[in-house]
Design a protein around this motif. Structure first.
Motif, PDB file in Angstrom:
ATOM      1  N   LEU A  58      25.989  52.296   1.053  1.00  0.00           N
ATOM      2  CA  LEU A  58      24.751  53.017   1.323  1.00  0.00           C
ATOM      3  C   LEU A  58      24.856  54.480   0.896  1.00  0.00           C
ATOM      4  O   LEU A  58      23.901  55.054   0.360  1.00  0.00           O
ATOM      5  CB  LEU A  58      24.390  52.932   2.805  1.00  0.00           C
ATOM      6  CG  LEU A  58      23.876  51.599   3.307  1.00  0.00           C
ATOM      7  CD1 LEU A  58      23.802  51.590   4.833  1.00  0.00           C
ATOM      8  CD2 LEU A  58      22.516  51.298   2.697  1.00  0.00           C
ATOM      9  N   LEU A  62      22.352  56.072  -1.605  1.00  0.00           N
ATOM     10  CA  LEU A  62      21.345  56.973  -1.055  1.00  0.00           C
ATOM     11  C   LEU A  62      21.834  58.393  -0.783  1.00  0.00           C
ATOM     12  O   LEU A  62      21.030  59.258  -0.443  1.00  0.00           O
ATOM     13  CB  LEU A  62      20.786  56.387   0.252  1.00  0.00           C
ATOM     14  CG  LEU A  62      20.112  55.029   0.137  1.00  0.00           C
ATOM     15  CD1 LEU A  62      19.788  54.481   1.511  1.00  0.00           C
ATOM     16  CD2 LEU A  62      18.854  55.144  -0.710  1.00  0.00           C
ATOM     17  N   LEU A 127      19.476  57.499   7.683  1.00  0.00           N
ATOM     18  CA  LEU A 127      18.890  56.680   6.614  1.00  0.00           C
ATOM     19  C   LEU A 127      17.407  56.978   6.386  1.00  0.00           C
ATOM     20  O   LEU A 127      16.880  56.699   5.311  1.00  0.00           O
ATOM     21  CB  LEU A 127      19.035  55.195   6.950  1.00  0.00           C
ATOM     22  CG  LEU A 127      20.386  54.561   6.713  1.00  0.00           C
ATOM     23  CD1 LEU A 127      20.444  53.191   7.354  1.00  0.00           C
ATOM     24  CD2 LEU A 127      20.683  54.484   5.239  1.00  0.00           C
ATOM     25  N   ASN A 128      16.743  57.536   7.373  1.00  0.00           N
ATOM     26  CA  ASN A 128      15.299  57.714   7.321  1.00  0.00           C
ATOM     27  C   ASN A 128      14.842  58.515   6.091  1.00  0.00           C
ATOM     28  O   ASN A 128      14.030  58.037   5.304  1.00  0.00           O
ATOM     29  CB  ASN A 128      14.813  58.383   8.603  1.00  0.00           C
ATOM     30  CG  ASN A 128      13.312  58.523   8.643  1.00  0.00           C
ATOM     31  OD1 ASN A 128      12.584  57.643   8.186  1.00  0.00           O
ATOM     32  ND2 ASN A 128      12.841  59.626   9.178  1.00  0.00           N
ATOM     33  N   VAL A 131      15.709  56.883   2.508  1.00  0.00           N
ATOM     34  CA  VAL A 131      14.937  55.659   2.263  1.00  0.00           C
ATOM     35  C   VAL A 131      13.487  56.008   1.967  1.00  0.00           C
ATOM     36  O   VAL A 131      12.887  55.465   1.034  1.00  0.00           O
ATOM     37  CB  VAL A 131      15.059  54.683   3.462  1.00  0.00           C
ATOM     38  CG1 VAL A 131      14.041  53.571   3.375  1.00  0.00           C
ATOM     39  CG2 VAL A 131      16.464  54.112   3.535  1.00  0.00           C
ATOM     40  N   ARG A 132      12.928  56.919   2.749  1.00  0.00           N
ATOM     41  CA  ARG A 132      11.543  57.335   2.484  1.00  0.00           C
ATOM     42  C   ARG A 132      11.414  58.005   1.121  1.00  0.00           C
ATOM     43  O   ARG A 132      10.427  57.785   0.408  1.00  0.00           O
ATOM     44  CB  ARG A 132      11.049  58.251   3.592  1.00  0.00           C
ATOM     45  CG  ARG A 132      10.781  57.483   4.853  1.00  0.00           C
ATOM     46  CD  ARG A 132      10.183  58.265   5.962  1.00  0.00           C
ATOM     47  NE  ARG A 132       9.862  59.651   5.671  1.00  0.00           N
ATOM     48  CZ  ARG A 132       9.495  60.517   6.571  1.00  0.00           C
ATOM     49  NH1 ARG A 132       9.410  60.147   7.820  1.00  0.00           N
ATOM     50  NH2 ARG A 132       9.215  61.753   6.263  1.00  0.00           N
ATOM     51  N   ARG A 134      13.289  57.409  -1.514  1.00  0.00           N
ATOM     52  CA  ARG A 134      13.426  56.354  -2.505  1.00  0.00           C
ATOM     53  C   ARG A 134      12.134  55.530  -2.626  1.00  0.00           C
ATOM     54  O   ARG A 134      11.708  55.187  -3.713  1.00  0.00           O
ATOM     55  CB  ARG A 134      14.617  55.456  -2.148  1.00  0.00           C
ATOM     56  CG  ARG A 134      14.917  54.327  -3.095  1.00  0.00           C
ATOM     57  CD  ARG A 134      15.379  54.795  -4.478  1.00  0.00           C
ATOM     58  NE  ARG A 134      16.562  55.599  -4.433  1.00  0.00           N
ATOM     59  CZ  ARG A 134      17.790  55.187  -4.708  1.00  0.00           C
ATOM     60  NH1 ARG A 134      17.994  53.940  -5.044  1.00  0.00           N
ATOM     61  NH2 ARG A 134      18.788  56.024  -4.654  1.00  0.00           N
TER      62      ARG A 134
END
Length: 142
Positions: A58, A62, A127-128, A131-132, A134
């Motif tokens: 991850l 990311l 991760l928030n 991910v947003r 991306r």
């Protein structure tokens, strides 16, 4: 990323050593019942090695490791896993010796699980944003 890689290696070694210790210690003491020592091996390999490798993937994808919440994840999660594994060893040794563990062991194990849960929450929080970002980039490319 480097810390994740070395944590994965460390948990692999500890997991394998704990499996050998469980097997040889119970054989040397002629213990035939159930014990918590057998769980240390799988906890360290699954919650340690596999989790660190997944988070490493991850991070490579990311770029998680730059955030403050990721540092909180890494510290809290690893502390929780060490406390949990240590408590499993302690409880298992008491079981092999034929002694009662008592409520203190359960309380400390609970603390380890609470730290693991907080660490997982910090990971999800870290991760928030990536991910947003991306997802927004993917929507823009369409």
């Amino acid at each position: 990323m480097r810390r994740l890689y070395f944590a994965a290696i460390t948990y692999t070694v500890l997991g394998l050593v704990s499996g050998v210790f469980f097997r040889e210690f119970t054989r040397a003491t002629a213990f035939t019942g159930a014990t918590q020592l057998g769980l240390v091996h799988t906890h360290l390999l699954a919650l340690g090695t596999l989790m660190m490798l997944i988070v490493l993937a991850l991070d490579l994808t990311l770029g998680l490791s730059g955030s403050r919440s990721f540092s909180w994840f890494f510290t809290t999660y690893n502390a929780g896993l060490v406390v949990t594994a240590g408590t499993l060893v302690w409880h298992g040794l008491l079981q092999v010796a034929g002694q009662d563990a008592g409520p203190a062991v359960a309380g400390i194990a609970g603390l380890g699980h609470i730290l693991l849960t907080i660490g997982l929450g910090c990971l999800l929080f870290s991760l928030n944003r990536p991910v947003r970002a991306r997802l927004a980039a993917t929507e823009t490319e369409r």
